[in-house]
Design an enzyme around this catalytic site. Structure first.
Site, PDB file in Angstrom:
ATOM      1  N   ASP A  13       0.856  -1.189   0.000  1.00  0.00           N
ATOM      2  CA  ASP A  13       0.000   0.000   0.000  1.00  0.00           C
ATOM      3  C   ASP A  13       0.893   1.240   0.000  1.00  0.00           C
ATOM      4  O   ASP A  13       2.076   1.163   0.357  1.00  0.00           O
ATOM      5  CB  ASP A  13      -0.916   0.024   1.245  1.00  0.00           C
ATOM      6  CG  ASP A  13      -1.849   1.244   1.236  1.00  0.00           C
ATOM      7  OD1 ASP A  13      -2.441   1.528   0.177  1.00  0.00           O
ATOM      8  OD2 ASP A  13      -1.952   1.932   2.272  1.00  0.00           O
ATOM      9  N   SER A  14       0.299   2.365  -0.368  1.00  0.00           N
ATOM     10  CA  SER A  14       1.059   3.619  -0.333  1.00  0.00           C
ATOM     11  C   SER A  14       1.480   3.968   1.104  1.00  0.00           C
ATOM     12  O   SER A  14       2.440   4.706   1.291  1.00  0.00           O
ATOM     13  CB  SER A  14       0.203   4.750  -0.898  1.00  0.00           C
ATOM     14  OG  SER A  14      -0.977   4.871  -0.128  1.00  0.00           O
ATOM     15  N   TYR A  45      -0.836   8.617  -2.602  1.00  0.00           N
ATOM     16  CA  TYR A  45      -0.766   8.424  -4.050  1.00  0.00           C
ATOM     17  C   TYR A  45      -1.966   9.059  -4.760  1.00  0.00           C
ATOM     18  O   TYR A  45      -1.887   9.389  -5.931  1.00  0.00           O
ATOM     19  CB  TYR A  45      -0.791   6.922  -4.387  1.00  0.00           C
ATOM     20  CG  TYR A  45       0.509   6.167  -4.246  1.00  0.00           C
ATOM     21  CD1 TYR A  45       1.602   6.689  -3.561  1.00  0.00           C
ATOM     22  CD2 TYR A  45       0.635   4.893  -4.815  1.00  0.00           C
ATOM     23  CE1 TYR A  45       2.781   5.965  -3.434  1.00  0.00           C
ATOM     24  CE2 TYR A  45       1.805   4.173  -4.707  1.00  0.00           C
ATOM     25  CZ  TYR A  45       2.877   4.699  -4.007  1.00  0.00           C
ATOM     26  OH  TYR A  45       4.035   3.978  -3.893  1.00  0.00           O
ATOM     27  N   GLY A  46      -3.081   9.148  -4.031  1.00  0.00           N
ATOM     28  CA  GLY A  46      -4.373   9.520  -4.623  1.00  0.00           C
ATOM     29  C   GLY A  46      -4.365  10.689  -5.595  1.00  0.00           C
ATOM     30  O   GLY A  46      -4.957  10.609  -6.668  1.00  0.00           O
ATOM     31  N   CYS A  76      -4.305  -1.490  -2.132  1.00  0.00           N
ATOM     32  CA  CYS A  76      -4.465  -0.059  -2.365  1.00  0.00           C
ATOM     33  C   CYS A  76      -5.340   0.096  -3.603  1.00  0.00           C
ATOM     34  O   CYS A  76      -5.003  -0.428  -4.664  1.00  0.00           O
ATOM     35  CB  CYS A  76      -3.084   0.549  -2.604  1.00  0.00           C
ATOM     36  SG  CYS A  76      -3.112   2.284  -3.067  1.00  0.00           S
ATOM     37  N   ASN A  77      -6.461   0.787  -3.443  1.00  0.00           N
ATOM     38  CA  ASN A  77      -7.371   0.964  -4.583  1.00  0.00           C
ATOM     39  C   ASN A  77      -6.758   1.834  -5.658  1.00  0.00           C
ATOM     40  O   ASN A  77      -6.949   1.594  -6.845  1.00  0.00           O
ATOM     41  CB  ASN A  77      -8.668   1.618  -4.113  1.00  0.00           C
ATOM     42  CG  ASN A  77      -9.491   0.674  -3.274  1.00  0.00           C
ATOM     43  OD1 ASN A  77     -10.362  -0.011  -3.783  1.00  0.00           O
ATOM     44  ND2 ASN A  77      -9.201   0.589  -1.986  1.00  0.00           N
ATOM     45  N   THR A  78      -6.029   2.863  -5.226  1.00  0.00           N
ATOM     46  CA  THR A  78      -5.442   3.787  -6.197  1.00  0.00           C
ATOM     47  C   THR A  78      -4.451   3.041  -7.083  1.00  0.00           C
ATOM     48  O   THR A  78      -4.459   3.188  -8.311  1.00  0.00           O
ATOM     49  CB  THR A  78      -4.758   4.953  -5.447  1.00  0.00           C
ATOM     50  OG1 THR A  78      -5.678   5.448  -4.471  1.00  0.00           O
ATOM     51  CG2 THR A  78      -4.376   6.058  -6.388  1.00  0.00           C
ATOM     52  N   GLU A 161      -2.520   9.266   7.434  1.00  0.00           N
ATOM     53  CA  GLU A 161      -1.051   9.259   7.336  1.00  0.00           C
ATOM     54  C   GLU A 161      -0.415  10.221   8.347  1.00  0.00           C
ATOM     55  O   GLU A 161       0.670   9.971   8.845  1.00  0.00           O
ATOM     56  CB  GLU A 161      -0.599   9.623   5.919  1.00  0.00           C
ATOM     57  CG  GLU A 161      -0.840   8.526   4.884  1.00  0.00           C
ATOM     58  CD  GLU A 161      -0.047   7.233   5.137  1.00  0.00           C
ATOM     59  OE1 GLU A 161       1.177   7.303   5.362  1.00  0.00           O
ATOM     60  OE2 GLU A 161      -0.677   6.153   5.125  1.00  0.00           O
ATOM     61  N   CYS A 195     -11.113   2.830  -0.375  1.00  0.00           N
ATOM     62  CA  CYS A 195      -9.717   3.187  -0.098  1.00  0.00           C
ATOM     63  C   CYS A 195      -9.366   2.439   1.170  1.00  0.00           C
ATOM     64  O   CYS A 195     -10.115   2.499   2.158  1.00  0.00           O
ATOM     65  CB  CYS A 195      -9.584   4.691   0.119  1.00  0.00           C
ATOM     66  SG  CYS A 195      -7.944   5.149   0.717  1.00  0.00           S
ATOM     67  N   THR A 196      -8.242   1.759   1.154  1.00  0.00           N
ATOM     68  CA  THR A 196      -7.931   0.890   2.292  1.00  0.00           C
ATOM     69  C   THR A 196      -7.568   1.681   3.551  1.00  0.00           C
ATOM     70  O   THR A 196      -7.478   1.118   4.635  1.00  0.00           O
ATOM     71  CB  THR A 196      -6.813  -0.103   1.931  1.00  0.00           C
ATOM     72  OG1 THR A 196      -5.659   0.631   1.494  1.00  0.00           O
ATOM     73  CG2 THR A 196      -7.271  -1.038   0.833  1.00  0.00           C
ATOM     74  N   HIS A 197      -7.366   2.987   3.405  1.00  0.00           N
ATOM     75  CA  HIS A 197      -7.153   3.816   4.593  1.00  0.00           C
ATOM     76  C   HIS A 197      -8.469   4.085   5.345  1.00  0.00           C
ATOM     77  O   HIS A 197      -8.444   4.379   6.541  1.00  0.00           O
ATOM     78  CB  HIS A 197      -6.572   5.183   4.204  1.00  0.00           C
ATOM     79  CG  HIS A 197      -5.109   5.173   3.926  1.00  0.00           C
ATOM     80  ND1 HIS A 197      -4.548   4.519   2.878  1.00  0.00           N
ATOM     81  CD2 HIS A 197      -4.071   5.769   4.587  1.00  0.00           C
ATOM     82  CE1 HIS A 197      -3.236   4.719   2.876  1.00  0.00           C
ATOM     83  NE2 HIS A 197      -2.924   5.467   3.911  1.00  0.00           N
TER      84      HIS A 197
HETATM   85  N1  DGL Z   1      -4.896   3.071   0.612  1.00  0.00           N
HETATM   86  C1  DGL Z   1      -4.879   3.713  -0.661  1.00  0.00           C
HETATM   87  C2  DGL Z   1      -6.139   3.348  -1.466  1.00  0.00           C
HETATM   88  O1  DGL Z   1      -6.739   2.321  -1.169  1.00  0.00           O
HETATM   89  C3  DGL Z   1      -4.633   5.172  -0.460  1.00  0.00           C
HETATM   90  C4  DGL Z   1      -4.043   5.801  -1.615  1.00  0.00           C
HETATM   91  C5  DGL Z   1      -3.296   7.066  -1.341  1.00  0.00           C
HETATM   92  O2  DGL Z   1      -2.143   6.977  -0.947  1.00  0.00           O
HETATM   93  O3  DGL Z   1      -3.853   8.127  -1.640  1.00  0.00           O
HETATM   94  O4  DGL Z   1      -6.516   4.010  -2.396  1.00  0.00           O
END
Ligand code: DGL
Length: 277
Positions: A13-14, A45-46, A76-78, A161, A195-197
Site C-alpha cells: 500500500d502507499s 498516491y491519490g 491499495c485501490n489507487t 497518514e 480506499c484501504t485507509h
Molecule cells: N490506501 C490507498 C487506497 O486504497 C490510499 C491511496 C493514497 O495513498 O492516496 O486508495
C-alpha cells in the site's frame, strides 16, 4: 529474472491503509508468511498522475519480488485502479515464472451485488480511484443494473497518514463528503469505502452516515477472495511459505512506522525495516 523459489505473500500500500487488508488476510490465512510494504515516504498516491502511480507501484512490486514474493496483493485501490492492469499485461511477462499481482477492486465489486437492495451504491475513494472509472467498469461487467455515485475524498488519506484520524478536525472533512454523496443520490443504501485507509476512520464515517445505509470496508472480501484464489491455484499455494510470520517494510522512518502501525494492528510490531525504492 526467474527462479522457482518460494516466498512470502507481499502486501503493498502507499502507506498504512493496507494494514486493514493485511489484518483480515492474516485472520483468514494465518499459516502463510507475509511481507507488508508501505511507501509512506511518498503517500498519498491519490492525487498523483497515472504515470507516477504506475511507476511507484511497479517499483514496490519489484522490491517485493526481489525479496522472493511470488504473489503480491495491491492492498491499495489507487494502485489497483491505476497500475494493476498495466503491470499484469506489460511487466509480469518479463518475470516469466508464474508470479502474480492481484488487486482489491474486483473482490469488492463482486460482493456488492448481494449487499444493495435499492441498487444505488456510493463510492468514497481517492481522487485517483474515482477519476479512473475502475469501479464503474467492473460493476458494468458484473451488475449492469447498479447505479454508482462516486465522491472523491482527497483529505481522508492524509488524516490517517498524519495521525489526525481521531482529531475533531477530521469530523469536518468526513461529514462534508458523506453529505455530498447522500445529496447526489439519496437512494444510496450501500457505501463502498474504496480506499484501504478509510476503515481507520470508520467510527467517524459511521457517525455521519444515515441510518439504514450500509458501510462496506473491503478487508473481509479481499481476504475471502485470496483464500479462494489460493484454494484454486495449487502451484501458487505451494510456492507461498507457511511460517505464520509478517515482516514490515517502509520507505519512511521505521520507528514512526512501528509506532503508528501498532495502533492500527492493535499489537506491537517486530521486524520493521526501512527500504529505498
Ligand atoms: N490506501 C490507498 C487506497 O486504497 C490510499 C491511496 C493514497 O495513498 O492516496 O486508495
Amino acid at each position: 529474472m526467474s527462479g522457482a523459489c518460494k516466498g512470502s505473500i507481499g502486501i503493498f500500500d502507499s502507506g498504512y491503509g493496507g494494514l486493514t487488508i493485511l489484518r483480515q488476510i492474516r485472520q483468514y490465512l494465518p499459516e502463510y508468511d507475509y511481507v507488508y510494504l508501505g511507501d509512506n515516504a511518498r503517500a498519498p498516491y491519490g492525487p498523483r498522475s497515472f504515470e507516477v502511480i504506475y511507476s511507484y507501484t511497479l517499483q514496490a512490486v519489484e522490491a517485493l519480488f526481489n525479496r522472493g514474493c511470488r504473489l503480491v496483493i495491491l492492498a491499495c485501490n489507487t494502485a489497483s485502479a491505476k497500475a494493476l492492469r498495466t503491470i499484469q499485461e506489460n511487466d509480469l511477462p518479463r518475470w516469466d515464472d508464474g508470479r502474480r499481482v492481484l488487486g482489491v477492486i474486483r473482490p469488492t465489486v463482486e460482493a456488492i451485488g448481494a449487499l444493495t437492495h435499492t441498487r444505488h451504491v456510493g463510492l468514497l475513494a481517492t481522487p485517483g480511484t474515482v477519476g479512473s472509472g475502475s469501479y464503474e467498469m467492473e460493476l458494468r461487467k458484473l451488475y449492469g443494473d447498479i447505479v454508482l455515485t462516486s465522491v472523491a475524498c482527497p483529505m481522508w488519506v492524509a488524516l490517517v497518514e498524519y495521525g489526525e484520524y481521531d482529531s475533531p478536525g477530521a469530523d469536518y472533512f468526513i461529514q462534508k463528503r458523506i453529505e455530498t454523496i447522500m445529496r447526489k443520490d439519496p437512494e444510496v443504501d450501500t457505501l463502498i469505502l474504496g480506499c484501504t485507509h478509510f476503515p481507520l476512520l470508520i467510527e467517524k464515517i459511521a457517525k455521519y452516515t444515515p441510518t439504514g445505509v450500509r458501510l462496506v470496508p473491503q478487508g473481509d472480501y479481499v481476504a475471502k477472495s485470496l483464500a479462494r484464489y489460493l484454494a484454486k491455484h495449487e502451484a501458487m499455494r505451494n510456492n507461498c511459505t507457511k511460517g505464520g510470520t509478517c515482516t514490515y517494510l517502509t520507505t519512511e522512518n521505521s520507528e514512526t512506522f512501528a509506532a503508528t502501525a501498532q495502533i492500527f494492528l492493535r499489537k506491537p510490531l517486530e521486524n520493521v525495516e526501512k527500504i529505498e525504492l
